[in-house]
Enzyme design. Structure first.
Site, PDB file in Angstrom:
ATOM      1  N   GLY A   8       0.970  -1.217  -0.044  1.00  0.00           N
ATOM      2  CA  GLY A   8       0.036  -0.087  -0.116  1.00  0.00           C
ATOM      3  C   GLY A   8       0.877   1.276   0.062  1.00  0.00           C
ATOM      4  N   GLY A  11       0.198   5.488  -1.531  1.00  0.00           N
ATOM      5  CA  GLY A  11      -0.729   6.455  -0.864  1.00  0.00           C
ATOM      6  C   GLY A  11      -0.041   7.483  -0.160  1.00  0.00           C
ATOM      7  N   GLN A  12      -0.818   8.413   0.631  1.00  0.00           N
ATOM      8  CA  GLN A  12      -0.271   9.599   1.417  1.00  0.00           C
ATOM      9  C   GLN A  12       0.836   9.180   2.015  1.00  0.00           C
ATOM     10  OE1 GLN A  12      -2.951  11.462   4.360  1.00  0.00           O
ATOM     11  NE2 GLN A  12      -1.684  13.424   4.385  1.00  0.00           N
ATOM     12  N   ASP A  34       2.348  -1.720  -4.479  1.00  0.00           N
ATOM     13  CA  ASP A  34       1.024  -1.032  -4.583  1.00  0.00           C
ATOM     14  C   ASP A  34       0.069  -1.985  -5.507  1.00  0.00           C
ATOM     15  OD1 ASP A  34      -0.336   1.610  -3.042  1.00  0.00           O
ATOM     16  OD2 ASP A  34      -1.526   0.856  -4.843  1.00  0.00           O
ATOM     17  N   ARG A  36      -2.399  -0.557  -7.685  1.00  0.00           N
ATOM     18  CA  ARG A  36      -2.683   0.331  -8.852  1.00  0.00           C
ATOM     19  C   ARG A  36      -1.356   0.591  -9.321  1.00  0.00           C
ATOM     20  NH1 ARG A  36      -5.973   5.328  -6.545  1.00  0.00           N
ATOM     21  NH2 ARG A  36      -5.001   4.827  -4.567  1.00  0.00           N
ATOM     22  N   ASP A  53      -0.975  -7.168  -4.995  1.00  0.00           N
ATOM     23  CA  ASP A  53      -2.380  -7.102  -4.171  1.00  0.00           C
ATOM     24  C   ASP A  53      -2.226  -7.856  -2.771  1.00  0.00           C
ATOM     25  OD1 ASP A  53      -4.668  -7.284  -3.240  1.00  0.00           O
ATOM     26  OD2 ASP A  53      -5.693  -8.291  -5.049  1.00  0.00           O
ATOM     27  N   TYR A 142     -14.577   1.718   9.452  1.00  0.00           N
ATOM     28  CA  TYR A 142     -13.026   1.916   9.374  1.00  0.00           C
ATOM     29  C   TYR A 142     -12.657   1.863  10.844  1.00  0.00           C
ATOM     30  CZ  TYR A 142      -8.582   4.767   9.314  1.00  0.00           C
ATOM     31  OH  TYR A 142      -7.250   5.165   9.259  1.00  0.00           O
ATOM     32  N   LYS A 146      -9.996  -0.926  12.840  1.00  0.00           N
ATOM     33  CA  LYS A 146      -8.732  -0.362  13.428  1.00  0.00           C
ATOM     34  C   LYS A 146      -8.739  -1.142  14.711  1.00  0.00           C
ATOM     35  CE  LYS A 146      -6.524   1.955  10.452  1.00  0.00           C
ATOM     36  NZ  LYS A 146      -5.566   1.416   9.786  1.00  0.00           N
ATOM     37  N   ILE A 172      -3.083  13.039   9.169  1.00  0.00           N
ATOM     38  CA  ILE A 172      -1.656  13.367   8.829  1.00  0.00           C
ATOM     39  C   ILE A 172      -1.664  14.601   7.829  1.00  0.00           C
ATOM     40  CG2 ILE A 172       0.372  12.413   7.694  1.00  0.00           C
ATOM     41  CD1 ILE A 172      -0.242  10.740  10.232  1.00  0.00           C
TER      42      ILE A 172
HETATM   43  P1  NAD Z   1      -4.048   5.917   1.174  1.00  0.00           P
HETATM   44  O1  NAD Z   1      -5.437   5.486   0.924  1.00  0.00           O
HETATM   45  O2  NAD Z   1      -3.279   7.236   0.757  1.00  0.00           O
HETATM   46  O3  NAD Z   1      -3.171   4.793   0.559  1.00  0.00           O
HETATM   47  C1  NAD Z   1      -3.333   3.396   0.714  1.00  0.00           C
HETATM   48  C2  NAD Z   1      -2.531   2.791  -0.529  1.00  0.00           C
HETATM   49  O4  NAD Z   1      -3.093   1.278  -0.497  1.00  0.00           O
HETATM   50  C3  NAD Z   1      -3.181   3.065  -2.053  1.00  0.00           C
HETATM   51  O5  NAD Z   1      -1.938   3.967  -2.558  1.00  0.00           O
HETATM   52  C4  NAD Z   1      -3.779   1.838  -2.575  1.00  0.00           C
HETATM   53  O6  NAD Z   1      -3.678   1.943  -4.092  1.00  0.00           O
HETATM   54  C5  NAD Z   1      -3.239   1.065  -1.789  1.00  0.00           C
HETATM   55  N1  NAD Z   1      -4.108  -0.326  -1.833  1.00  0.00           N
HETATM   56  C6  NAD Z   1      -5.359  -0.401  -1.900  1.00  0.00           C
HETATM   57  N2  NAD Z   1      -5.689  -1.798  -1.893  1.00  0.00           N
HETATM   58  C7  NAD Z   1      -4.552  -2.650  -1.920  1.00  0.00           C
HETATM   59  C8  NAD Z   1      -4.315  -3.778  -2.144  1.00  0.00           C
HETATM   60  N3  NAD Z   1      -5.356  -5.023  -2.010  1.00  0.00           N
HETATM   61  N4  NAD Z   1      -3.024  -4.231  -2.304  1.00  0.00           N
HETATM   62  C9  NAD Z   1      -2.075  -3.245  -2.293  1.00  0.00           C
HETATM   63  N5  NAD Z   1      -2.062  -2.048  -2.046  1.00  0.00           N
HETATM   64  C10 NAD Z   1      -3.388  -1.492  -1.771  1.00  0.00           C
HETATM   65  O7  NAD Z   1      -3.710   5.572   2.821  1.00  0.00           O
HETATM   66  P2  NAD Z   1      -2.844   6.492   3.846  1.00  0.00           P
HETATM   67  O8  NAD Z   1      -3.407   7.696   4.093  1.00  0.00           O
HETATM   68  O9  NAD Z   1      -1.489   6.396   3.166  1.00  0.00           O
HETATM   69  O10 NAD Z   1      -2.957   5.288   4.955  1.00  0.00           O
HETATM   70  C11 NAD Z   1      -2.036   4.402   5.165  1.00  0.00           C
HETATM   71  C12 NAD Z   1      -2.534   3.858   6.427  1.00  0.00           C
HETATM   72  O11 NAD Z   1      -2.180   4.662   7.463  1.00  0.00           O
HETATM   73  C13 NAD Z   1      -3.830   3.142   6.598  1.00  0.00           C
HETATM   74  O12 NAD Z   1      -3.707   2.048   7.491  1.00  0.00           O
HETATM   75  C14 NAD Z   1      -4.297   4.233   7.367  1.00  0.00           C
HETATM   76  O13 NAD Z   1      -5.783   3.829   7.998  1.00  0.00           O
HETATM   77  C15 NAD Z   1      -3.563   5.044   8.244  1.00  0.00           C
HETATM   78  N6  NAD Z   1      -3.819   6.023   8.766  1.00  0.00           N
HETATM   79  C16 NAD Z   1      -3.456   7.303   7.790  1.00  0.00           C
HETATM   80  C17 NAD Z   1      -4.037   8.537   8.222  1.00  0.00           C
HETATM   81  C18 NAD Z   1      -4.177   9.831   7.358  1.00  0.00           C
HETATM   82  O14 NAD Z   1      -4.349  10.912   7.974  1.00  0.00           O
HETATM   83  N7  NAD Z   1      -3.769   9.505   6.281  1.00  0.00           N
HETATM   84  C19 NAD Z   1      -4.436   8.666   9.813  1.00  0.00           C
HETATM   85  C20 NAD Z   1      -4.509   7.670  10.614  1.00  0.00           C
HETATM   86  C21 NAD Z   1      -4.311   6.411  10.026  1.00  0.00           C
END
Ligand code: NAD
Length: 317
Positions: A8, A11-12, A34, A36, A53, A142, A146, A172
């Site tokens: 994953g 992502g962000q 990832d 995608r 995946d 969600y 968690k 974040i």
């Molecule tokens: P995001 O949605 O930006 O990124 C998630 C990534 O996972 C994406 O790039 C997506 O393509 C990939 N993904 C989805 N399904 C997949 C699969 N089956 N196999 C492989 N990759 C897959 O999320 P984020 O903000 O980077 O968050 C990452 C983690 O941090 C998550 O567990 C989230 O709950 C946690 N979190 C984030 C925040 C925040 O503010 N960003 C806050 C609290 C917790």
């Protein structure tokens, strides 16, 4: 020497965690995966990026063996606001990716980091100075994932000895990559909109007070916790961490101080408003400070200066 797989990673958090891990452990020791294609292509511009995946156990396990991975960072999740649009899929993905990560970590003797969230708390949790150990009855899918994830991760540690560790991230804030559908996304979107158009319409009520963290602190939290002496860890899954708490109104006042022409209004999304309302105002992160030396560096004023500077650069302003 650590050999790391981030799933994953596109992502962000992943797009910034990967370079952070590369800096600490060497570029060749970090594999960024990832689902995608567009994310994989982006990751390949600065890392060993692969398509994977996390729901595919065989492929996930094969990747861990092929690259001799000893540490897995599982970032796969459908976030809070998006999760409410399709709760059944949120459960399937969030828990499926975690269970695979746990079982693969067990089978291959890997350490495992999976972030939890302020979303793990709910209405009945004390909202001020939210304790490390407290009532956890979230009312979003969600949050349900968690809490379940925290319990499962602790179970795999006590029952099977898997080195699972985690933090409860608040919202974040970062300029690298847009957030992926969370309740605190407004605190990133506002910077882009103000710099692009001078106006921002906020979907969160002006008085919704929530914990936030600037990305550099979030990244340091991950590596500091994963490097921490295990004998000092009373808790594992998951630690409260925070560095600032504010309402949209307070954040917008900080931006307006720097850009007096900026204007703001509200078009509140009831789903996100209800989620924001159920989350803590401010978590007590003293256990993280005591058990592994958590010490955030960024407050709201420095964060706003840094976000405006970097996003203006990004937009070519
Ligand atoms: P995001 O949605 O930006 O990124 C998630 C990534 O996972 C994406 O790039 C997506 O393509 C990939 N993904 C989805 N399904 C997949 C699969 N089956 N196999 C492989 N990759 C897959 O999320 P984020 O903000 O980077 O968050 C990452 C983690 O941090 C998550 O567990 C989230 O709950 C946690 N979190 C984030 C925040 C925040 O503010 N960003 C806050 C609290 C917790």
């Amino acid at each position: 020497m650590k050999k790391i797989l981030v799933v994953g990673a596109g992502g962000q958090i992943g797009t910034e965690l990967v370079p952070h891990l590369q800096k600490h452990y060497g570029k060749e020791n970090v594999i960024a995966a990832d689902l995608r294609d567009e994310m994989v292509a982006k990751l390949q511009t600065f890392a060993t990026g692969i398509k994977l995946d996390a729901m595919d156990y065989e492929a996930f396990d094969k990747t861990v063996k092929e690259y001799n991975i000893d540490s897995i960072f599982n970032l796969v999740a459908l976030l809070s606001a998006t999760g409410e649009k399709n709760p059944q899929f949120a459960w399937k993905l969030n828990m499926g990716a975690l269970l695979n990560s746990l079982n693969i970590a067990l089978e291959n003797h890997c350490a495992l980091f999976t972030p939890s969230s302020i979303g793990a708390f709910g209405e009945s949790t004390p909202h001020d100075d939210t304790p490390q150990d407290t009532v956890m009855r979230p009312n979003t899918m969600y949050g349900v994932c968690k809490v379940s994830g925290e319990l499962l991760s602790d179970y795999y540690h006590t029952r099977f000895g898997v080195d699972t560790r985690s933090v409860r991230f608040p919202g974040i804030i970062s300029y690298g990559c847009l957030p992926g559908g969370g309740t605190t996304d407004y605190a990133v979107e506002v910077f882009y909109e103000i710099l692009k158009t001078g106006h921002y319409t906020c979907p969160i009520p002006k008085d919704a007070y929530m914990d936030m963290l600037y990305m550099p602190d979030a990244l340091n939290a991950v590596t500091t916790l994963m490097e921490a002496d295990p004998s000092k860890l009373v808790h594992r899954n998951s630690f409260n961490i925070t560095s600032m708490s504010f309402t949209p109104e307070q954040l917008f006042a900080c931006i307006k101080k720097r850009i007096p022409t900026a204007t703001f209004d509200y078009d509140v999304d009831p789903v996100r408003a209800a989620i924001a309302h159920s989350w803590p105002n401010k978590m007590d992160d003293s256990c993280a400070r005591k058990e592994w030396g958590w010490k955030p560096q960024w407050g709201i004023e420095e964060m706003v200066d840094d976000m405006l500077k970097h996003i203006a650069e990004k937009l070519g302003l």
